[in-house]
Design an enzyme around this catalytic site. Structure first.
Site, PDB file in Angstrom:
ATOM      1  N   HIS A  74       2.041  49.505  -6.325  1.00 52.42           N
ATOM      2  CA  HIS A  74       2.487  48.321  -7.057  1.00 52.42           C
ATOM      3  C   HIS A  74       1.399  47.759  -7.989  1.00 52.42           C
ATOM      4  O   HIS A  74       1.507  47.914  -9.198  1.00 52.42           O
ATOM      5  CB  HIS A  74       2.979  47.276  -6.036  1.00 52.42           C
ATOM      6  N   TYR A 108     -25.711  31.864  -5.681  1.00 50.47           N
ATOM      7  CA  TYR A 108     -25.869  32.492  -7.007  1.00 50.47           C
ATOM      8  C   TYR A 108     -25.320  31.569  -8.088  1.00 50.47           C
ATOM      9  O   TYR A 108     -24.303  30.904  -7.884  1.00 50.47           O
ATOM     10  CB  TYR A 108     -25.115  33.817  -7.035  1.00 50.47           C
ATOM     11  N   HIS A 168      -0.252  44.446 -12.968  1.00 52.64           N
ATOM     12  CA  HIS A 168      -0.226  45.886 -12.680  1.00 52.64           C
ATOM     13  C   HIS A 168      -1.307  46.582 -13.521  1.00 52.64           C
ATOM     14  O   HIS A 168      -0.992  47.423 -14.363  1.00 52.64           O
ATOM     15  CB  HIS A 168       1.141  46.481 -13.028  1.00 52.64           C
ATOM     16  N   GLU A 224       8.997  37.521  -7.766  1.00 48.68           N
ATOM     17  CA  GLU A 224       7.944  37.488  -6.737  1.00 48.68           C
ATOM     18  C   GLU A 224       7.603  36.067  -6.293  1.00 48.68           C
ATOM     19  O   GLU A 224       6.550  35.837  -5.705  1.00 48.68           O
ATOM     20  CB  GLU A 224       6.665  38.168  -7.261  1.00 48.68           C
ATOM     21  N   HIS A 234      -0.673  37.810 -10.522  1.00 48.15           N
ATOM     22  CA  HIS A 234      -0.222  39.144 -10.099  1.00 48.15           C
ATOM     23  C   HIS A 234      -0.051  40.001 -11.344  1.00 48.15           C
ATOM     24  O   HIS A 234       0.565  39.562 -12.322  1.00 48.15           O
ATOM     25  CB  HIS A 234       1.099  39.042  -9.335  1.00 48.15           C
ATOM     26  N   TYR A 267     -21.923  46.314  -4.783  1.00 51.89           N
ATOM     27  CA  TYR A 267     -22.061  44.997  -4.141  1.00 51.89           C
ATOM     28  C   TYR A 267     -21.084  43.960  -4.694  1.00 51.89           C
ATOM     29  O   TYR A 267     -20.706  42.995  -4.009  1.00 51.89           O
ATOM     30  CB  TYR A 267     -23.519  44.505  -4.221  1.00 51.89           C
TER      31      TYR A 267
HETATM   32  P1  13P Z   1       9.154  39.264 -12.657  1.00 52.25           P
HETATM   33  O1  13P Z   1       9.481  39.476 -14.125  1.00 52.25           O
HETATM   34  O2  13P Z   1      10.384  38.946 -11.856  1.00 52.25           O
HETATM   35  O3  13P Z   1       8.031  38.282 -12.483  1.00 52.25           O
HETATM   36  O4  13P Z   1       8.688  40.666 -12.042  1.00 52.25           O
HETATM   37  C1  13P Z   1       7.619  41.375 -12.575  1.00 52.25           C
HETATM   38  C2  13P Z   1       6.836  42.091 -11.530  1.00 52.25           C
HETATM   39  O5  13P Z   1       5.764  42.542 -11.825  1.00 52.25           O
HETATM   40  C3  13P Z   1       7.342  42.224 -10.162  1.00 52.25           C
HETATM   41  O6  13P Z   1       6.353  42.665  -9.297  1.00 52.25           O
END
Ligand code: 13P
Length: 220
Positions: A163, A216, A102, A81, A100, A121
């Site tokens: 994703h 805040y 999941h 990514e 990033h 809020y």
């Molecule tokens: P990478 O191991 O290439 O970072 O990929 C993991 C991932 O979550 C791709 O969206």
């Protein structure tokens, strides 16, 4: 890498590993999924693709330039990514770190094509009156990067359809804690949906929250 990077770079590489391990221990992500980066030296440092976070050493962290080219020959392959990390640094000069992951509840919402609306809020913590959903595209593609950059034009976090989640900020700590906060909101939203009709806050109410967030905290 033939020689050790300078001290400051070593510290940043170690910081990236520490937060990558925290991605797993906090429950934000499972196994090797997710990736994180930090802006560095006309480019950025990013986690390598498909390696377990627990086993990373500072030599495994990849240094890319802003054109996506490797800064050091023979280093590990970067996260698949890398493109959206790269494009985010180019489009948002106010940010220095991208997380990033999941996380379960963000991903559940993203897999049912839901953004997170102004049900609470605290949604304003991502910079606006919703946490948007970037449309699905194959991982690692320019199209996905385009979708993510567009969703994050005026936000600090977004879901990615089918994703997961992206959070951005001025430090790794800020991006990571925003990711945790958005996952908590996602969990609360999933629970609220189960109870029935949700009363959403109005645009005006969210504008007031966003204004109040500016003062805040412990600043004078
Ligand atoms: P990478 O191991 O290439 O970072 O990929 C993991 C991932 O979550 C791709 O969206």
């Amino acid at each position: 890498m033939s020689e050790q990077p300078p001290k400051y770079e070593q510290q940043l590489r170690q910081q990236l590993i520490d937060y990558a391990i925290k991605l797993n221990s906090s429950g934000l992500t499972q196994g090797k999924s997710g990736n994180i980066s930090i802006r560095f030296d006309n480019g950025f440092l990013i986690t390598p693709t498909a390696l377990s976070y627990q086993q990373l050493t500072i030599e495994d962290i990849v240094h890319l330039q802003l054109d996506g080219l490797p800064a050091i020959e023979g280093q590990r392959k970067p996260s698949s990514e890398w493109r959206f990390h790269c494009d985010l640094y180019q489009h948002r000069d106010d940010i220095n770190a991208v997380v990033h992951a999941h996380p379960d509840y963000c991903t559940a919402l993203a897999c049912t094509s839901r953004a997170i609306p102004a049900f609470h809020y605290m949604v304003a913590i991502a910079g606006g009156d919703d946490i948007p959903l970037a449309p699905y595209a194959l991982f690692g593609t320019e199209q996905l990067s385009h979708n993510v950059v567009t969703a994050l034009t005026q936000r600090q976090a977004c879901l990615i359809e089918n994703h997961g989640l992206i959070a951005i900020g001025s430090t790794l700590s800020e991006s990571f804690h925003l990711a945790l906060e958005v996952e908590t909101l996602a969990k609360q939203y999933c629970e609220a949906i189960k109870l029935g009709d949700i009363k959403l806050l109005s645009k005006q109410q969210m504008t007031e929250v966003i204004a109040k967030f500016k003062t805040y905290g412990q600043r004078n």
